[in-house]
Structure formats: structure tokens, C-alpha cells
Enzyme design. Structure first.
Site, PDB file in Angstrom:
ATOM      1  N   LYS A 170      -4.775 -46.296  27.322  1.00 62.49           N
ATOM      2  CA  LYS A 170      -4.053 -45.019  27.231  1.00 62.49           C
ATOM      3  C   LYS A 170      -3.212 -45.106  25.962  1.00 62.49           C
ATOM      4  O   LYS A 170      -2.179 -45.746  25.930  1.00 62.49           O
ATOM      5  CB  LYS A 170      -3.151 -44.846  28.450  1.00 62.49           C
ATOM      6  CG  LYS A 170      -2.887 -43.394  28.856  1.00 62.49           C
ATOM      7  CD  LYS A 170      -2.159 -42.575  27.807  1.00 62.49           C
ATOM      8  CE  LYS A 170      -0.672 -42.850  27.799  1.00 62.49           C
ATOM      9  NZ  LYS A 170       0.016 -42.135  26.686  1.00 62.49           N
ATOM     10  N   GLU A 245       5.408 -56.265  25.438  1.00 59.58           N
ATOM     11  CA  GLU A 245       5.969 -56.418  24.086  1.00 59.58           C
ATOM     12  C   GLU A 245       6.903 -55.233  23.882  1.00 59.58           C
ATOM     13  O   GLU A 245       6.459 -54.105  23.747  1.00 59.58           O
ATOM     14  CB  GLU A 245       4.815 -56.464  23.079  1.00 59.58           C
ATOM     15  CG  GLU A 245       5.188 -57.185  21.826  1.00 59.58           C
ATOM     16  CD  GLU A 245       5.691 -56.235  20.771  1.00 59.58           C
ATOM     17  OE1 GLU A 245       6.913 -55.923  20.801  1.00 59.58           O
ATOM     18  OE2 GLU A 245       4.877 -55.807  19.951  1.00 59.58           O
ATOM     19  N   CYS A 279       8.159 -52.872  15.795  1.00 59.46           N
ATOM     20  CA  CYS A 279       8.893 -53.650  16.815  1.00 59.46           C
ATOM     21  C   CYS A 279       9.598 -54.817  16.154  1.00 59.46           C
ATOM     22  O   CYS A 279      10.717 -55.173  16.515  1.00 59.46           O
ATOM     23  CB  CYS A 279       7.949 -54.209  17.863  1.00 59.46           C
ATOM     24  SG  CYS A 279       6.746 -53.030  18.430  1.00 59.46           S
ATOM     25  N   GLU A 378      17.911 -50.773  19.242  1.00 59.70           N
ATOM     26  CA  GLU A 378      16.790 -50.578  18.331  1.00 59.70           C
ATOM     27  C   GLU A 378      16.845 -49.122  17.826  1.00 59.70           C
ATOM     28  O   GLU A 378      16.704 -48.187  18.615  1.00 59.70           O
ATOM     29  CB  GLU A 378      15.503 -50.834  19.119  1.00 59.70           C
ATOM     30  CG  GLU A 378      14.293 -50.982  18.264  1.00 59.70           C
ATOM     31  CD  GLU A 378      13.058 -51.400  19.080  1.00 59.70           C
ATOM     32  OE1 GLU A 378      12.925 -50.982  20.236  1.00 59.70           O
ATOM     33  OE2 GLU A 378      12.235 -52.125  18.509  1.00 59.70           O
TER      34      GLU A 378
HETATM   35  P1  ADP Z   1       8.179 -45.170  22.367  1.00 63.15           P
HETATM   36  O1  ADP Z   1       9.640 -45.283  22.656  1.00 63.15           O
HETATM   37  O2  ADP Z   1       7.686 -46.048  21.284  1.00 63.15           O
HETATM   38  O3  ADP Z   1       7.638 -43.759  22.371  1.00 63.15           O
HETATM   39  P2  ADP Z   1       7.333 -45.508  25.049  1.00 63.15           P
HETATM   40  O4  ADP Z   1       7.684 -46.756  25.777  1.00 63.15           O
HETATM   41  O5  ADP Z   1       7.994 -44.246  25.431  1.00 63.15           O
HETATM   42  O6  ADP Z   1       7.490 -45.891  23.558  1.00 63.15           O
HETATM   43  O7  ADP Z   1       5.776 -45.247  25.120  1.00 63.15           O
HETATM   44  C1  ADP Z   1       4.816 -46.250  24.865  1.00 63.15           C
HETATM   45  C2  ADP Z   1       3.554 -45.921  25.643  1.00 63.15           C
HETATM   46  O8  ADP Z   1       3.870 -45.898  27.041  1.00 63.15           O
HETATM   47  C3  ADP Z   1       2.954 -44.549  25.336  1.00 63.15           C
HETATM   48  O9  ADP Z   1       1.540 -44.636  25.376  1.00 63.15           O
HETATM   49  C4  ADP Z   1       3.456 -43.695  26.474  1.00 63.15           C
HETATM   50  O10 ADP Z   1       2.649 -42.577  26.744  1.00 63.15           O
HETATM   51  C5  ADP Z   1       3.399 -44.695  27.617  1.00 63.15           C
HETATM   52  N1  ADP Z   1       4.244 -44.370  28.771  1.00 63.15           N
HETATM   53  C6  ADP Z   1       5.416 -43.693  28.778  1.00 63.15           C
HETATM   54  N2  ADP Z   1       5.891 -43.575  30.034  1.00 63.15           N
HETATM   55  C7  ADP Z   1       5.003 -44.191  30.856  1.00 63.15           C
HETATM   56  C8  ADP Z   1       4.921 -44.423  32.269  1.00 63.15           C
HETATM   57  N3  ADP Z   1       5.860 -43.992  33.100  1.00 63.15           N
HETATM   58  N4  ADP Z   1       3.864 -45.099  32.744  1.00 63.15           N
HETATM   59  C9  ADP Z   1       2.897 -45.567  31.915  1.00 63.15           C
HETATM   60  N5  ADP Z   1       2.911 -45.377  30.585  1.00 63.15           N
HETATM   61  C10 ADP Z   1       3.947 -44.699  30.049  1.00 63.15           C
END
Ligand code: ADP
Length: 475
Positions: A170, A245, A279, A378
Site C-alpha cells: 500500500k 522505520e 527519515c 521531526e
Molecule cells: P507521513 O507522516 O510520512 O505522511 P504516515 O505515517 O502518515 O507518514 O504514512 C505512511 C504510510 O502509512 C502511508 O502509506 C499512509 O497511507 C499509511 N497509513 C496511514 N495511516 C495508516 C493506518 N491507520 N493504517 C495503515 N496504514 C496507514
């Protein structure tokens, strides 16, 4: 407007609702991808489960050959992958080209890696033969962020396929397009349909359905600490291993005896590469008091000369990914106005050649209190914060004084100081007189503390995608 489908069981899949992909250099949408949910995740996991059953019995040299085919196709399509990567993330074209090269290298590296990964024999006693073998998890789930879509895909998909797993990915909703290209290239390379699926859409829907699915045997996640916790709970519910990570606030520690001519360009790149949205960005500059003024002056001069522009014009600094990210970065600049001194930058750039893109000046925030949010959190933008230290003990205290522990850089010409810092700084990678934001296919990578757990890249990354089976045979 491009409308590529999700990629499930070797076929493009469309949904009624779609998610827009915005070009950060213009602020305008230029593609849409399906808004997948539990139904598409179900199809993808089922396809991967079936494909993985046969794949695990495919001999290692054959698996390796197919991975090398993927590497060759990535090299063939390097320019188109780089163009799309640059467009969807806003990263300068040369950085996207490099990302595509590294992506190919992951598939080559793990093709060789799996060929070299042997089990062991254990001398239990003379009448028993004991040996170990590496067994795949089955289907692995991969949740990736928007900052390095190609590289982060490759560093977990390549070892997972190499070890005999099926994969469901995903990608981040902001930048899903190159993942879809990669899934098609894998099929072209001869990887059986269904083995590598890409389910697009939002984290809370598609991502959550994937991480909660009982058919998944291992999860890898790269992203924020908040989402990492949610995914860790989902993994705990199904009792499966998870590699996390989760970012960092990595220090570059510059001692008075450092070679500044060598350090300055690297320190600048460590924070401006990918507009600081890395990161392992070198986001905190810890500098020994006696050279503070000189180093800050030199950095300011370089920052002032940085060319900034749309990703496809290949500047040094492109936009940040989204309006949300821009707001977040500018929020920290506001804090800096009250609490520290903005030594350079701090402005959003818009109008003229910047249009409505999400551009921020390279920003240097000086004399930051090490306990403040600016030094602890961050920011994920082209914003470098500096603090001073008195001696090596003080440097270690500051370096280790955040919740994170991903990467650190040490700049010194004293070999004892260098090794002492390597010993005492809590970080997954420590660089001396260099700094390695991203890249480093061969180098085990991952965090201490809230930067996560598990290791990706290198041989370590391969082992994470398998489990050891011990066989005991009485003779
Ligand atoms: P960033 O802060 O870099 O946007 P996120 O942690 O929000 O990072 O998102 C990283 C990935 O995790 C993306 O692919 C996002 O769609 C996915 N993601 C966000 N929320 C969830 C969740 N509740 N369950 C699974 N995947 C998620």
C-alpha cells in the site's frame, strides 16, 4: 489526467471513488488512483497467498534470475520512472534518477543475497544431524511513505520476493504512481501474476485493512511514529513480526578539529536532499562552541546560493510534498521566531516561477534550546537547527537527547574522538566525516529508540523476510 488502476493479480483494478495525486511543484492534480478498501485488499491478499504457494518452491537461482530481470527493466525505464517520481514527490530530477538507480540495485543485490544465504549445521552430537533453513513468511504487507516511494518499495519488496514470499503493497496516497509502474515491470520480468500486488488508497482504509488482514505473515512499515504505533497494534493482534522505520532527528556533530571544507557541502546536502523529507536527514547540527560562528556563516552562504524550483527543472531544492507538509514546516518556523534565531530563510516562496507550488526557502535556525520542540521533533522540511556543545561528553549528551536514534554524523580528524562517538552515540548508523542520507543498499539500516526496530537493507534486511526452521534428524 493519468488514471492507472491498482494492480491486483497481474491486472489493473479500478474503483468508483479515486484519490487525486497532486504535483507539489504546481499544487495541481495530475493523476488519480483507486480509493481501495477492504474488498480490494481481500483480493490482493488472496492472489498473493495463491501465488506464494508455488513461488516458495521455485529454486533460488530462478528467483534470483527473475529479480535480476526486474533490475534490468528498472534500468531500461530509469528515465520514465524518475520523471514520474520527481513529478509526484517534487524531488529534483537528479535525485529521482538516483532513486531509480538504487531501486535497480536493490533487486540485483537481493538476487545475489539470496543466492549466498545458506543455512547452518549444528554439532549437537555425533548421532544427530541438525540443520537450519530459511522459510518465507507467506504473504508480506508493505506500507510505504511518500518521500522515497521507489527506494523504500525496493528495499522491502526485493528481499521479500527473494526469500519466497508474496507481497501486497500500500503506497502513500500522495505518491503511488511509481509503485504501480514497478508492479507492471515485475510481471514483464517474469514474476508470476499475483505475487506482487499494489493496493492504492488511504492509510485509514486500504492501509488499515491490509495491516489487520489475517492472511499477512509479516509487515514492514516506514512512516510516522503515530501510525507506526497503530500498525504495531494491528501486528500484535495477529501475532506477526513487524519492521518499523519511523524517522529521526539525526545529529551531525562537528568538532573544532573537523575539516570544514569537506563537511559543509555534505551538511547542506544532508538537510536539503529531498527538501529535508528524509527519515535520516541530518536535521540537527551540533557544533563545538569555538567554531560555531564560522560554520554558521559558511552554511548561511551556501543556503543563500541554493537554486530552488520545480522538480522537473532539476534544481537543488524542490518543493515539499503537500500543503499539509508546508503548513507543518511553517508552523516550526513560527516557533523559531519566538524561541531561537532564524539565521537564514524561513519564508514560503510563491508566485512567479514558484506559482502555487509548496516551496520553502532553505532555513537555518540557530541557537536552538536542545530541549525545545525545534530540536526534539521531526520537522521534515529543509530546516536545519543548530545547538552548540562544549566537549565530547556534552556532544554525546545532546546527540542522545531525543526520542530518536536513526543516524548520526561525526566530523573530526581525531581518530579517538571518532571511535568514541561511534561507541557512545545511540543510532542505527554512525557516519564519520561523511553522511549517508538514503542510499546505501548494502548497509543495514534502522533505528534505536522511537526510530523503530528491525533492520532493512544489506544482508540483515534479507533475514527479516524469513524465519529459521531447525531440522533435527536422528541417524
Ligand atoms: P507521513 O507522516 O510520512 O505522511 P504516515 O505515517 O502518515 O507518514 O504514512 C505512511 C504510510 O502509512 C502511508 O502509506 C499512509 O497511507 C499509511 N497509513 C496511514 N495511516 C495508516 C493506518 N491507520 N493504517 C495503515 N496504514 C496507514
Amino acid at each position: 489526467m493519468q488514471q492507472p488502476g491498482a494492480f491486483i493479480n497481474g491486472e489493473r483494478v479500478h474503483t468508483e471513488a479515486n484519490v487525486e495525486v497532486i504535483d507539489p511543484s504546481t499544487g495541481q492534480p495530475f493523476a488519480t488512483t483507486p480509493d481501495c478498501g477492504p474488498a480490494e485488499v481481500e483480493q490482493a491478499v488472496e492472489a498473493a497467498t495463491i501465488a506464494a504457494r508455488s513461488w516458495r518452491s521455485v529454486a533460488v537461482p530462478e528467483r534470483a534470475r527473475l529479480l535480476r530481470n526486474i533490475a534490468a527493466l528498472v534500468e531500461r525505464d530509469r528515465e520514465s520512472l524518475a520523471q514520474i517520481e520527481a513529478r509526484q514527490t517534487g524531488k529534483p530530477l537528479k535525485q529521482a534518477r538516483r532513486d531509480a538507480e538504487i531501486t535497480a540495485r536493490y533487486f540485483d543485490f537481493y538476487a545475489s543475497g539470496v543466492e549466498m544465504l545458506y543455512g547452518s549445521t549444528i554439532p549437537l552430537n555425533n548421532d544427530t544431524l541438525v540443520y537450519t533453513s530459511w522459510e518465507p513468511h507467506g504473504v508480506t504487507g508493505h506500507i510505504t511513505p511518500w518521500n522515497y516511494p521507489l527506494q523504500i518499495l525496493a528495499r522491502s519488496i526485493a528481499p521479500s520476493l527473494a526469500m519466497g514470499n508474496g507481497c501486497v503493497l500500500k503506497p502513500a496516497e500522495e505518491a503511488p504512481l511509481t509503485a504501480l509502474m514497478m508492479a507492471e515491470l515485475a510481471v514483464e520480468a517474469g514474476i508470476p501474476a499475483g505475487l506482487f500486488n499494489v493496493v492504492t488508497g488511504y492509510g485509514e482504509t486500504a492501509g488499515a485493512a491490509l495491516t489487520q488482514h489475517r492472511g499477512i505473515g509479516h509487515l514492514s512499515f516506514t512512516g510516522s511514529v503515530e501510525v507506526g504505533k497503530v500498525i504495531s497494534h494491528a501486528a500484535a493482534e495477529n501475532v506477526i513480526p513487524v519492521t518499523m522505520e519511523l524517522g529521526g532527528k539525526s545529529p551531525n556533530i562537528v568538532f573544532a578539529d573537523a575539516d570544514l571544507d569537506r563537511a559543509v557541502p555534505v551538511l547542506v546536502n544532508a538537510i536539503l536532499q529531498n527538501a529535508g523529507q528524509t527519515c535520516s536527514a541530518g536535521a540537527r547540527l551540533l557544533v563545538e562552541e569555538s567554531i560555531h560562528d564560522e560554520l554558521v556563516a559558511r552554511l548561511r552562504e551556501v543556503f543563500a546560493g541554493v537554486d530552488i524550483g520545480p522538480a522537473l527543472t532539476d534544481p537543488t531544492l524542490g518543493p515539499v510534498i503537500s500543503q499539509q507538509q508546508l503548513d507543518r514546516v511553517m508552523g516550526y518556523v513560527e516557533i523559531a521566531k519566538d524561541e531561537a534565531s532564524i539565521s537564514y530563510g524561513g519564508e514560503r516562496l510563491s508566485g512567479g516561477s514558484y506559482g502555487s507550488g509548496y516551496f520553502v526557502q532553505p532555513t537555518l535556525i540557530d541557537q536552538v534550546d536542545p530541549a525545545s520542540r525545534l530540536a526534539q521533533e521531526e520537522i521534515f522540511g529543509p530546516v536545519l537547527v543548530t545547538s552548540t556543545f562544549k566537549d565530547a561528553d556534552d556532544a554525546v549528551r545532546l546527540a542522545n537527547g531525543t526520542d530518536y536514534g536513526l543516524v548520526a554524523g561525526v566530523w573530526t580528524t581525531n581518530v579517538s574522538t571518532a571511535h568514541r562517538m561511534i561507541r557512545d552515540v545511540v543510532a542505527g548508523q554512525v557516519f564519520v566525516n561523511t553522511y549517508g542520507a538514503s542510499g546505501g543498499v548494502e548497509l543495514p539500516f534502522g533505528g534505536f529508540k522511537r526510530s523503530g526496530h528491525g533492520r532493512e537493507k544489506g544482508f540483515e534486511g534479507l533475514r527479516g523476510f524469513a524465519q529459521v526452521k531447525t531440522a533435527v534428524v536422528a541417524l
